[in-house]
Motif scaffolding. Sequence first.
Motif, PDB file in Angstrom:
ATOM      1  N   ALA A  10       0.827  -1.044  -0.100  1.00  0.00           N
ATOM      2  CA  ALA A  10      -0.108  -0.261  -0.006  1.00  0.00           C
ATOM      3  C   ALA A  10       0.723   1.294   0.136  1.00  0.00           C
ATOM      4  O   ALA A  10       0.632   2.152  -0.870  1.00  0.00           O
ATOM      5  N   LEU A  14       1.062   4.037  -2.979  1.00  0.00           N
ATOM      6  CA  LEU A  14       0.727   5.519  -2.888  1.00  0.00           C
ATOM      7  C   LEU A  14       1.846   6.234  -3.309  1.00  0.00           C
ATOM      8  O   LEU A  14       1.520   7.323  -3.835  1.00  0.00           O
ATOM      9  N   ASP A  47      -3.690   4.490  -6.727  1.00  0.00           N
ATOM     10  CA  ASP A  47      -4.352   4.832  -5.513  1.00  0.00           C
ATOM     11  C   ASP A  47      -5.147   3.826  -5.253  1.00  0.00           C
ATOM     12  O   ASP A  47      -5.369   3.358  -4.069  1.00  0.00           O
ATOM     13  N   SER A  48      -6.307   3.285  -6.108  1.00  0.00           N
ATOM     14  CA  SER A  48      -6.914   2.256  -5.984  1.00  0.00           C
ATOM     15  C   SER A  48      -6.225   1.035  -5.568  1.00  0.00           C
ATOM     16  O   SER A  48      -6.785   0.208  -4.445  1.00  0.00           O
ATOM     17  N   ARG A  51      -5.199   1.326  -1.666  1.00  0.00           N
ATOM     18  CA  ARG A  51      -6.316   1.310  -0.980  1.00  0.00           C
ATOM     19  C   ARG A  51      -6.824  -0.353  -0.945  1.00  0.00           C
ATOM     20  O   ARG A  51      -7.227  -0.660   0.264  1.00  0.00           O
ATOM     21  N   THR A  52      -6.606  -0.924  -2.028  1.00  0.00           N
ATOM     22  CA  THR A  52      -7.017  -2.456  -1.712  1.00  0.00           C
ATOM     23  C   THR A  52      -6.051  -3.248  -1.018  1.00  0.00           C
ATOM     24  O   THR A  52      -6.610  -3.828  -0.113  1.00  0.00           O
ATOM     25  N   LEU A  54      -4.515  -1.644   1.484  1.00  0.00           N
ATOM     26  CA  LEU A  54      -4.588  -1.160   3.009  1.00  0.00           C
ATOM     27  C   LEU A  54      -6.018  -2.104   3.589  1.00  0.00           C
ATOM     28  O   LEU A  54      -5.955  -2.355   4.629  1.00  0.00           O
ATOM     29  N   ARG A  55      -7.038  -2.137   2.609  1.00  0.00           N
ATOM     30  CA  ARG A  55      -8.296  -2.809   3.097  1.00  0.00           C
ATOM     31  C   ARG A  55      -7.854  -4.439   3.320  1.00  0.00           C
ATOM     32  O   ARG A  55      -8.306  -4.900   4.448  1.00  0.00           O
TER      33      ARG A  55
END
Length: 69
Positions: A10, A14, A47-48, A51-52, A54-55
């Motif tokens: 992540a 980023l 960015d997507s 976020r993935t 991170l989730r």
Amino acid sequence: MNREQHLKQADDALAHAEKLAGWAENAARGDGPHKAVPYAAAGTLWDSIARTHLRLAQAQPTVDTTPEG
């Protein structure tokens, strides 16, 4: 992949997104505005990805629960 690996991925994604956003901004302000859209689109993709990861990291336990062999 474990939690720490997802967090590292992540962070790396980023960093890519931030770099591409800067390139898009520079292109939009300079003599290459036609290049801004592809840079922005690539930055959005990274960015997507960030976020993935991170989730996925958030969904995993903070302590390793695998039995030691």
